[in-house]
Design a protein around this motif. Structure first.
Motif, PDB file in Angstrom:
ATOM      1  N   PRO A 161       0.802  -1.228   0.000  1.00  0.00           N
ATOM      2  CA  PRO A 161       0.000   0.000   0.000  1.00  0.00           C
ATOM      3  C   PRO A 161       0.836   1.280   0.000  1.00  0.00           C
ATOM      4  O   PRO A 161       0.334   2.337  -0.356  1.00  0.00           O
ATOM      5  CB  PRO A 161      -0.827  -0.120   1.285  1.00  0.00           C
ATOM      6  CG  PRO A 161      -0.168  -1.178   2.087  1.00  0.00           C
ATOM      7  CD  PRO A 161       0.540  -2.081   1.149  1.00  0.00           C
ATOM      8  N   ASN A 162       2.113   1.167   0.414  1.00  0.00           N
ATOM      9  CA  ASN A 162       2.944   2.365   0.428  1.00  0.00           C
ATOM     10  C   ASN A 162       3.413   2.778  -0.950  1.00  0.00           C
ATOM     11  O   ASN A 162       3.936   3.868  -1.146  1.00  0.00           O
ATOM     12  CB  ASN A 162       4.165   2.151   1.316  1.00  0.00           C
ATOM     13  CG  ASN A 162       3.835   2.443   2.766  1.00  0.00           C
ATOM     14  OD1 ASN A 162       2.813   3.054   3.064  1.00  0.00           O
ATOM     15  ND2 ASN A 162       4.686   1.999   3.663  1.00  0.00           N
ATOM     16  N   ILE A 163       3.272   1.861  -1.915  1.00  0.00           N
ATOM     17  CA  ILE A 163       3.746   2.176  -3.261  1.00  0.00           C
ATOM     18  C   ILE A 163       2.542   2.377  -4.165  1.00  0.00           C
ATOM     19  O   ILE A 163       1.806   1.454  -4.442  1.00  0.00           O
ATOM     20  CB  ILE A 163       4.639   1.052  -3.801  1.00  0.00           C
ATOM     21  CG1 ILE A 163       5.842   0.910  -2.878  1.00  0.00           C
ATOM     22  CG2 ILE A 163       5.081   1.378  -5.215  1.00  0.00           C
ATOM     23  CD1 ILE A 163       6.769  -0.173  -3.279  1.00  0.00           C
ATOM     24  N   SER A 164       2.351   3.588  -4.619  1.00  0.00           N
ATOM     25  CA  SER A 164       1.213   3.867  -5.484  1.00  0.00           C
ATOM     26  C   SER A 164       1.731   4.180  -6.882  1.00  0.00           C
ATOM     27  O   SER A 164       2.911   4.060  -7.167  1.00  0.00           O
ATOM     28  CB  SER A 164       0.416   5.042  -4.926  1.00  0.00           C
ATOM     29  OG  SER A 164       1.250   6.164  -4.810  1.00  0.00           O
TER      30      SER A 164
END
Lengths: 323, 381
Positions: free
Chosen positions: B328-331
């Motif tokens: 989720p930290n990488i968009s």
């Protein structure tokens, strides 16, 4: 009286909205006068705003936020310098790269560190730059015209606003009255002459890039810790490009840069005010037109209808010693 | 330090050096992934799996690649003339008006195979015209095309917002978009093409504009390297002085090049509008115009390189969307960083490793020739 208050309010927000433009515009002035084109004003401002928001949130001090903003922005400026001065890369390409790196990194790091969808936590008032009341507001408040103008328009801004406007005469003085300024302008017009005089072209240009970084950092800090209360994704929203337009509009001169930024700030303030308030004669002007007006005006200027904008002669060209 | 760059052998110049630059860019991107507390290797595996692991993955990858081929070609054509067209974003956005004209007007009347060529012409003409004023200002007034095209991006965005919330908005909805085009305004998918290689595409929007992109890439190659106009464009890019001396008309070449460039960007609008959404939506370009800069730099402005670079970025886009589920930290914004790093290392810092590489290659060559140094020097004559 009602129109007078409205006018005063629009002028007041004109000042607040033109400060980031002015700081970025002066930043670009130092860089471009030294012959380094800088498309990356936007990115440096954005990274600065993020650094200021994050550092102020951690430390609770607006000044530490300002420092962080300046450090990050100068670091990005040095990347620009490294690419375009040391390695003679394309200055435009390098600036574009910085804009993207800043746009992506601020969101990714913001999300990872604060988990608020790319924003930094909302800052309490003592972690921001707060409005300052200048002396004499109380005494003058009774005076009919000067009173409201003084208390609304001149007093009651944060220290960064005053700093930005003081930087205008300061930049003028540096540029036209100091040895550094003379050399800075020379290196943007004819670097070979500067080199012949035994002055290092790269070092001079690096100093210009650092000046630019410092001011972009201040502009970013203003957005995140004075105008707003924390960093928001894509906070600069094209202000760096409007500053660039203002720089062209001002023909790379500091005092004119201030007027150009005030004009563009006024258009912005007017657009906000105009929403839902049709003008007496013209009717409602589309917001989009007002937003596009700075660019349209600059294009008209470039087309040669309002004077002629001549950029520094050696702008965009890397200096090669042998030639 | 300040000596002019010596020439590298061709394979190193066109193969090794870009590869090194690319690896460094991805290495730095990996550091950012590390910084947000995820493993870069896992991220890379997830990305490749997401992009090529299924029929739909491949379909999406090639769908995004279609956009980037057009915008990459747009930037590359201008590069060959020494111009930096940063306005692909705005030219593609405005190009959407041309597609809308055909889609809204004739979508319900004519079949797609008549509408498609019409829409190609309309989008190319509108996109090309949007590049006309910056081109004219560059050619006649010497105003930097970068500055003017940036401004035209903003003006294009303002116009499109104005039109989409006003005249073009479909009745009965709040969303700022046009109504859905009729049957004839929708391009057929390319599921059969993926079916040929045994892949099953279900919902991916890959459509015939992918083939158009490949044809355009070939035509750009023909234009740049096989026609008189292309020769003039390259001469102008290589040395404007030489071009002027040879009697090439500067104004004419700049304007034509920019309009071809704008037309290519405008044609990008076909893919998302006629191919996928079947209506014009707000911000449908979604940064593809800027990705084109990275694609063109990475592909070294050669159509073949651009197609490969576009597929790589298509992979990043599609794979990036997949990563976001597991990490989720990488968009998607990770792609923006990678894009920036590629532009930095493959563009602005493209010469950084050149001196080092040259020294290494020279040393290797010397080692090879050590037994017979006299012959080696003679052979070099």
């Amino acid at each position: 009286m009602d129109t007078a208050t409205a006018i005063l309010q629009v002028l007041d927000s004109t000042i607040r909205l033109s400060v980031p433009l002015l700081l970025a515009c002066l930043a670009g002035l130092y860089s471009e006068r030294a012959g380094i084109f800088d498309i990356g004003l936007e990115g440096k401002m954005l990274a600065g705003a993020f650094a200021a928001g994050a550092a102020a949130a951690y430390s609770g001090s607006a000044y530490i936020g300002l420092l962080a903003a300046v450090v990050i922005s100068v670091a990005l400026g040095l990347v620009h310098g490294f690419a375009s001065i040391t390695h003679r890369g394309n200055q435009i390409v390098s600036g574009v790269a910085i804009n993207f790196i800043a746009a992506g990194t601020t969101v990714i790091l913001g999300q990872a560190w604060f988990q608020q969808g790319g924003r930094t936590p909302s800052l309490p008032n003592d972690a921001r730059f707060n409005p300052i009341n200048l002396p004499g507001v109380e005494t003058l408040s009774g005076v009919p015209i000067i009173g409201p103008i003084y208390s609304e328009l001149i007093s009651g801004h944060s220290i960064l606003v005053y700093l930005a406007f003081l930087l205008v005469p300061f930049t003028w003085w540096v540029l036209y009255r100091t040895r550094f300024g003379l050399r800075l302008r020379a290196v943007g017009e004819n670097p070979a002459a500067v080199d012949t005089a035994g002055i290092s072209v790269p070092w001079l240009r690096y100093r210009a890039v650092i000046c630019c970084g410092v001011l972009c950092g201040v502009a970013g800090a203003y957005l995140a810790t004075a105008q707003g209360a924390g960093f928001v994704k894509d906070m600069t929203a094209g202000k760096g490009y409007i500053a660039l337009a203002a720089l062209i509009f001002a023909k790379w001169r500091p005092v004119q840069a201030m007027f150009a930024c005030l004009l563009f700030g006024f258009l912005d303030a007017f657009a906000i005010r105009n929403q839902g308030h049709p003008l007496p004669l013209i009717g409602e002007v589309p917001v989009q037109l007002m937003q596009a007006l700075p660019y349209i005006l600059t294009i008209v200027l470039l087309a040669g209808f309002i004077g002629k904008a001549i950029p520094p002669k050696a702008g965009g060209v890397a200096y090669v010693k042998e030639r | 330090m300040s000596q002019p760059f010596a020439k590298l052998p061709a394979w190193a110049d066109y193969g090794l050096l870009p590869l090194i630059n690319l690896i460094v860019a991805f290495f730095v991107a990996g550091l950012v992934v590390l910084l947000v507390g995820e493993s870069p290797l896992d991220a890379a595996v997830l990305m490749v799996k997401g992009a090529f692991g299924s029929g739909d993955g491949v379909g999406y990858t090639l769908y995004y690649a279609t956009n980037f081929i057009f915008t990459g070609l747009c930037v590359a054509v201008a590069f060959h003339c020494g111009l930096f067209n940063i306005g692909g974003e705005g030219q593609a956005y405005i190009g959407g008006l041309g597609v809308a004209l055909v889609g809204l007007g004739l979508g319900g009347v004519l079949p797609w195979w008549i509408n498609f060529p019409l829409a190609i012409i309309a989008s190319a003409v509108v996109g090309g015209l949007w590049a006309l004023i910056p081109a004219w200002l560059q050619a006649k007034r010497g105003s930097h095309v970068v500055i003017t095209t940036i401004m035209f991006n903003f003006i294009a965005a303002s116009i499109m917002v104005y039109l989409l919330v006003g005249y073009l908005k479909a009745g009965g909805t709040q969303a700022p978009e046009t109504r859905v085009f009729g049957e004839g305004g929708q391009l057929p998918g390319l599921g059969w093409l993926l079916g040929l290689v045994g892949l099953n595409m279900r919902s991916a929007p890959l459509n015939v504009s992918f083939l158009l992109a490949l044809v355009s890439a070939f035509l750009v190659w023909v234009l740049i390297w096989r026609t008189k106009l292309g020769y003039e464009i390259r001469t102008m890019g290589y040395s404007p002085k030489a071009a002027r001396y040879a009697g090439i008309k500067e104004v004419r070449i700049i304007v034509i090049t920019m309009m071809i460039s704008g037309a290519l960007a405008g044609m990008m609008a076909l893919n998302p509008i006629m191919g996928a959404q079947h209506r014009v939506q707000l911000d449908f370009v979604a940064g593809a115009g800027f990705v084109g800069i990275a694609v063109a730099l990475m592909g070294r402005s050669h159509p073949a390189g651009i197609v490969l670079a576009a597929i790589l970025f298509g992979m990043l886009y599609q794979g990036g969307a997949e990563i976001a589920f597991d990490m989720p930290n990488i968009s998607r914004d990770m792609i923006v960083i990678i894009q920036g790093l590629v532009i930095l290392f493959a563009g602005a810092l493209e010469h950084m490793f050149r001196p080092t590489l040259l020294r290494i290659l020279q040393r290797l060559a010397r080692v090879k020739h050590q037994p017979t140094p006299a012959v080696a020097t003679e052979g070099g004559q």
